[in-house]
Motif scaffolding. Structure first.
Motif, PDB file in Angstrom:
ATOM      1  N   VAL A  50       0.186  -2.019   7.950  1.00 18.66           N
ATOM      2  CA  VAL A  50       2.017  -2.360   8.232  1.00 18.66           C
ATOM      3  C   VAL A  50       2.810  -2.141   6.648  1.00 18.66           C
ATOM      4  CG1 VAL A  50       3.258  -4.805   7.600  1.00 18.66           C
ATOM      5  CG2 VAL A  50       1.731  -4.424   9.450  1.00 18.66           C
ATOM      6  N   LEU A 101       8.522  -4.112  10.087  1.00 18.35           N
ATOM      7  CA  LEU A 101       6.743  -4.804   9.836  1.00 18.35           C
ATOM      8  C   LEU A 101       6.857  -5.078   8.986  1.00 18.35           C
ATOM      9  CD1 LEU A 101       4.662  -1.925  11.894  1.00 18.35           C
ATOM     10  CD2 LEU A 101       5.182  -4.074  13.129  1.00 18.35           C
ATOM     11  N   CYS A 151       3.817   3.029  12.813  1.00 25.65           N
ATOM     12  CA  CYS A 151       2.643   1.979  13.031  1.00 25.65           C
ATOM     13  C   CYS A 151       1.113   1.946  13.855  1.00 25.65           C
ATOM     14  CB  CYS A 151       4.410   0.885  13.459  1.00 25.65           C
ATOM     15  SG  CYS A 151       4.637   0.900  14.586  1.00 25.65           S
ATOM     16  N   CYS A 164       5.310   0.934   7.260  1.00 21.92           N
ATOM     17  CA  CYS A 164       6.117   0.690   7.612  1.00 21.92           C
ATOM     18  C   CYS A 164       7.097   1.254   7.186  1.00 21.92           C
ATOM     19  CB  CYS A 164       6.489  -0.716   8.411  1.00 21.92           C
ATOM     20  SG  CYS A 164       7.995  -0.347   9.779  1.00 21.92           S
ATOM     21  N   TRP A 196       7.419  -9.062  12.970  1.00 19.53           N
ATOM     22  CA  TRP A 196       8.085  -7.766  13.664  1.00 19.53           C
ATOM     23  C   TRP A 196       9.542  -7.780  13.888  1.00 19.53           C
ATOM     24  CZ3 TRP A 196       9.595  -5.738  19.200  1.00 19.53           C
ATOM     25  CH2 TRP A 196       9.333  -5.160  19.304  1.00 19.53           C
TER      26      TRP A 196
END
Length: 141
Positions: free
Chosen positions: A58, A66, A28, A61, A17
């Motif tokens: 992920v 991410l 997310c 994103c 992150w």
């Protein structure tokens, strides 16, 4: 904003992150709240879902804040091999999909992969990147 990187692992996959890249789209935690919960600390709990669920979430994103890597593989940046696509998000940032080199006002270059969110409202504290300020100021376009 500082170039901070945080990592969270369930033993199989590591979630990376970068808060300075985050545009706070909430995708997310809306899709996998048992792993991504901003009301708790730490806000990422990778042990709460399967590796496949984490990877799928992920990948959604939009900013690239991410990312992930599998722990049994060499950690390498994930590059997109698609054509570049530019998308203006209603009332939000300009998303650029693809591999980019962004040059700042001092001439420093930064490689960006996957998706990069650029500020359209002019109020970001992390220009040229979006930091989610558009939501706070009621930007619309």
């Amino acid at each position: 904003m500082k170039d901070i990187t945080k990592k969270y692992s369930n033993g199989e996959v590591t979630i990376v992150w970068k808060p300075g890249v985050c545009i706070h789209s909430k995708i997310c935690w809306r899709g996998l709240a048992e792993v991504f919960n901003p009301a708790e600390r730490p806000w990422i709990k990778p042990e709460a879902a399967t590796t496949d669920q984490i990877i799928a979430q992920v990948k959604r994103c939009p900013s690239g804040a991410l990312s992930y890597y599998l722990n049994d593989q060499v950690e390498e940046p994930q590059e997109s091999h698609a054509e570049s696509i530019v998308e203006a998000v209603p009332n939000g940032p300009l998303l650029v999909y693809g591999n980019l080199i962004v040059k700042d006002k001092e001439g420093n270059e930064t490689r960006k992969n996957k998706v990069t969110a650029f500020c359209r409202c002019g109020a970001s504290a992390n220009k040229p990147y979006c930091d989610g300020t558009h939501t706070k100021i009621g930007f619309s376009s």
